[in-house]
Write an enzyme that holds these catalytic residues in place. Structure first.
Site, PDB file in Angstrom:
ATOM      1  N   PRO A   2       0.821  -1.197   0.000  1.00  9.06           N
ATOM      2  CA  PRO A   2       0.000   0.000   0.000  1.00  9.06           C
ATOM      3  C   PRO A   2       0.857   1.250   0.000  1.00  9.06           C
ATOM      4  O   PRO A   2       1.840   1.340   0.724  1.00  9.06           O
ATOM      5  CB  PRO A   2      -0.792  -0.101   1.304  1.00  9.06           C
ATOM      6  CG  PRO A   2      -0.348  -1.329   1.977  1.00  9.06           C
ATOM      7  CD  PRO A   2       0.876  -1.819   1.314  1.00  9.06           C
ATOM      8  N   GLU A   3       0.441   2.182  -0.816  1.00  9.99           N
ATOM      9  CA  GLU A   3       1.084   3.485  -0.831  1.00  9.99           C
ATOM     10  C   GLU A   3       0.116   4.466  -0.166  1.00  9.99           C
ATOM     11  O   GLU A   3      -0.897   4.046   0.404  1.00  9.99           O
ATOM     12  CB  GLU A   3       1.400   3.886  -2.274  1.00  9.99           C
ATOM     13  CG  GLU A   3       2.212   2.804  -3.000  1.00  9.99           C
ATOM     14  CD  GLU A   3       2.551   3.161  -4.428  1.00  9.99           C
ATOM     15  OE1 GLU A   3       2.652   4.359  -4.741  1.00  9.99           O
ATOM     16  OE2 GLU A   3       2.719   2.238  -5.235  1.00  9.99           O
ATOM     17  N   LYS A  60       3.188   6.251   4.898  1.00 10.97           N
ATOM     18  CA  LYS A  60       2.452   5.021   4.580  1.00 10.97           C
ATOM     19  C   LYS A  60       2.105   4.258   5.847  1.00 10.97           C
ATOM     20  O   LYS A  60       1.905   3.049   5.815  1.00 10.97           O
ATOM     21  CB  LYS A  60       3.279   4.136   3.641  1.00 10.97           C
ATOM     22  CG  LYS A  60       3.621   4.793   2.316  1.00 10.97           C
ATOM     23  CD  LYS A  60       4.547   3.926   1.482  1.00 10.97           C
ATOM     24  CE  LYS A  60       5.062   4.700   0.276  1.00 10.97           C
ATOM     25  NZ  LYS A  60       6.147   3.968  -0.412  1.00 10.97           N
ATOM     26  N   ARG A 113       3.517 -11.590   3.740  1.00 16.41           N
ATOM     27  CA  ARG A 113       4.987 -11.626   3.659  1.00 16.41           C
ATOM     28  C   ARG A 113       5.682 -11.191   4.947  1.00 16.41           C
ATOM     29  O   ARG A 113       6.919 -11.173   4.997  1.00 16.41           O
ATOM     30  CB  ARG A 113       5.457 -10.777   2.474  1.00 16.41           C
ATOM     31  CG  ARG A 113       5.178 -11.483   1.168  1.00 16.41           C
ATOM     32  CD  ARG A 113       5.459 -10.610  -0.017  1.00 16.41           C
ATOM     33  NE  ARG A 113       6.888 -10.450  -0.278  1.00 16.41           N
ATOM     34  CZ  ARG A 113       7.380  -9.694  -1.240  1.00 16.41           C
ATOM     35  NH1 ARG A 113       6.581  -9.012  -2.015  1.00 16.41           N
ATOM     36  NH2 ARG A 113       8.669  -9.604  -1.429  1.00 16.41           N
ATOM     37  N   ARG A 177      19.774  18.470  -6.720  1.00 17.99           N
ATOM     38  CA  ARG A 177      19.776  17.015  -6.683  1.00 17.99           C
ATOM     39  C   ARG A 177      20.061  16.463  -8.071  1.00 17.99           C
ATOM     40  O   ARG A 177      19.488  16.929  -9.049  1.00 17.99           O
ATOM     41  CB  ARG A 177      18.411  16.481  -6.196  1.00 17.99           C
ATOM     42  CG  ARG A 177      18.025  16.947  -4.802  1.00 17.99           C
ATOM     43  CD  ARG A 177      18.882  16.329  -3.735  1.00 17.99           C
ATOM     44  NE  ARG A 177      18.797  14.902  -3.680  1.00 17.99           N
ATOM     45  CZ  ARG A 177      18.089  14.215  -2.769  1.00 17.99           C
ATOM     46  NH1 ARG A 177      17.400  14.860  -1.866  1.00 17.99           N
ATOM     47  NH2 ARG A 177      18.104  12.905  -2.768  1.00 17.99           N
ATOM     48  N   ARG A 286      13.674  -1.324  -9.232  1.00 17.50           N
ATOM     49  CA  ARG A 286      12.215  -1.350  -9.241  1.00 17.50           C
ATOM     50  C   ARG A 286      11.713  -1.315 -10.672  1.00 17.50           C
ATOM     51  O   ARG A 286      12.238  -0.579 -11.507  1.00 17.50           O
ATOM     52  CB  ARG A 286      11.649  -0.135  -8.491  1.00 17.50           C
ATOM     53  CG  ARG A 286      12.262   0.090  -7.125  1.00 17.50           C
ATOM     54  CD  ARG A 286      12.088  -1.099  -6.218  1.00 17.50           C
ATOM     55  NE  ARG A 286      10.711  -1.462  -6.052  1.00 17.50           N
ATOM     56  CZ  ARG A 286       9.879  -0.858  -5.224  1.00 17.50           C
ATOM     57  NH1 ARG A 286      10.289   0.127  -4.475  1.00 17.50           N
ATOM     58  NH2 ARG A 286       8.645  -1.242  -5.123  1.00 17.50           N
TER      59      ARG A 286
END
Length: 304
Positions: A2-3, A60, A113, A177, A286
């Site tokens: 979940p985000e 989160k 998990r 950045r 990812r």
DNA sequence: ACGCCTACCTGCTTGC
DNA sequence: TGCAAGCAGGTAGGCG
């Protein structure tokens, strides 16, 4: 898993269903779910008798504010879910912690998990974390020293849906950045709450290639990114989150946002804007989905 | 600061 | 059909 939108959905469900409920007992079936500073063996005794006053979200993590001022934090990580069930609901081998409620219902923490973590923190420290603006970062640091709650939240960046998160603020954070946009969006110390799905969705919407580096964005790019991040998160909340394998709201029902995603897990399917196939690459380990036409490759000499 | 790696876990999908 | 490899939305810690 979940985000931000999924966690927000869970927190809102729980606010509706368990605010005011008293926890009479808890059973820990997987000890490592209970994180520092609460020793797992004392967790049940510590939580028993507490009443849930309010449920909210930071980053989160679901926050269950207890009547006595303490806060229980539930980080769902990849496969965590909080479910409210009747006492006689079917047994479930993936439930790691069970909270018995005084009215006979159960609040179940389910996590296939086992990556998720539940913490129980002393009162006072978190109050300044949830809502504030402005001097918030200093307050959090103080709380961190006194309560070690800093371990949970001091490393997190701003909440992207808060009013204080303006395009100017984003521009300021991007300045200097050199990281790739995809990696930055996933970095919780940069912005809190964005994960792999919404990072890809936001970049598609902003027409920015995931490998573009922060220092190549001009002011208009930043404004598009700012708007896109907020839009995809808000729409995600409106649709009760995006469900793939494991995510469900506290009612156990999947969200509806998965079918509305533009790029995530749509490899080789046509882009909704230009019809060309969505491409999948790997960025920072990812999986990353984008439209090669709408989100042009970064080139060496972009406007700074 | 950054990128890369490993670890934490289990289940489902994919490809041979 | 069977089996192993590969994949999964998150994060922490370590290294260079």
């Amino acid at each position: 898993m979940p985000e931000l939108p999924e966690v927000e959905t869970v927190a809102r469900d729980l606010q509706r269903w368990v605010a005011g409920a008293t926890i009479t007992d808890a059973t820990v079936r997987w000890e490592r779910t209970i994180r520092h500073p609460q020793p797992p063996e004392r967790f049940a005794a510590e939580i028993a008798g507490a009443t849930i006053r309010r449920v909210s979200r930071r980053a989160k993590t679901v926050l269950l504010h207890l009547d006595d001022g303490r806060v229980m934090t539930v980080a769902l990580r990849m496969t965590g879910a909080l479910l409210v069930t009747p006492a006689d609901a079917a047994p479930d081998p993936y439930v790691r912690v069970v909270f018995e409620l005084a009215d006979g219902r159960q609040l179940r923490y389910r996590d296939v998990r086992k990556f998720g973590r539940i913490g129980l923190w002393p009162g006072g420290g978190l109050r300044s974390v949830g809502g504030g603006r402005g001097a918030r970062s200093r307050k959090v640091a103080e709380a961190g020293r006194r309560y070690r709650i800093g371990e949970v939240f001091s490393g997190h960046g701003p909440e992207p849906l808060q009013r204080g998160f303006t395009a100017a603020r984003l521009a300021e954070r991007l300045r200097g950045r050199s990281a790739k946009l995809k990696s930055l969006l996933l970095d919780q110390s940069f912005i809190a709450g964005v994960g792999n799905i919404y990072a890809d969705e936001a970049l598609w919407r902003a027409r920015l290639h995931p490998l573009r580096t922060a220092d190549t964005l001009d002011a208009r790019d930043v404004r598009r990114l700012h708007r896109a991040v907020r839009q995809v998160l808000r729409e995600g909340i409106a649709n009760r989150g995006a469900s793939f394998s494991d995510y469900v709201g506290a009612d156990g029902e999947p969200g509806e946002n998965a079918e509305r995603l533009a790029v995530y897990r749509r490899t080789d399917q046509p882009c909704y804007r230009c019809g060309r196939p969505i491409r999948r690459i790997v960025v920072g380990q990812r999986s990353t989905h984008y439209c090669p036409h709408c989100q042009p490759e970064p080139v060496a000499s972009e406007p700074a």
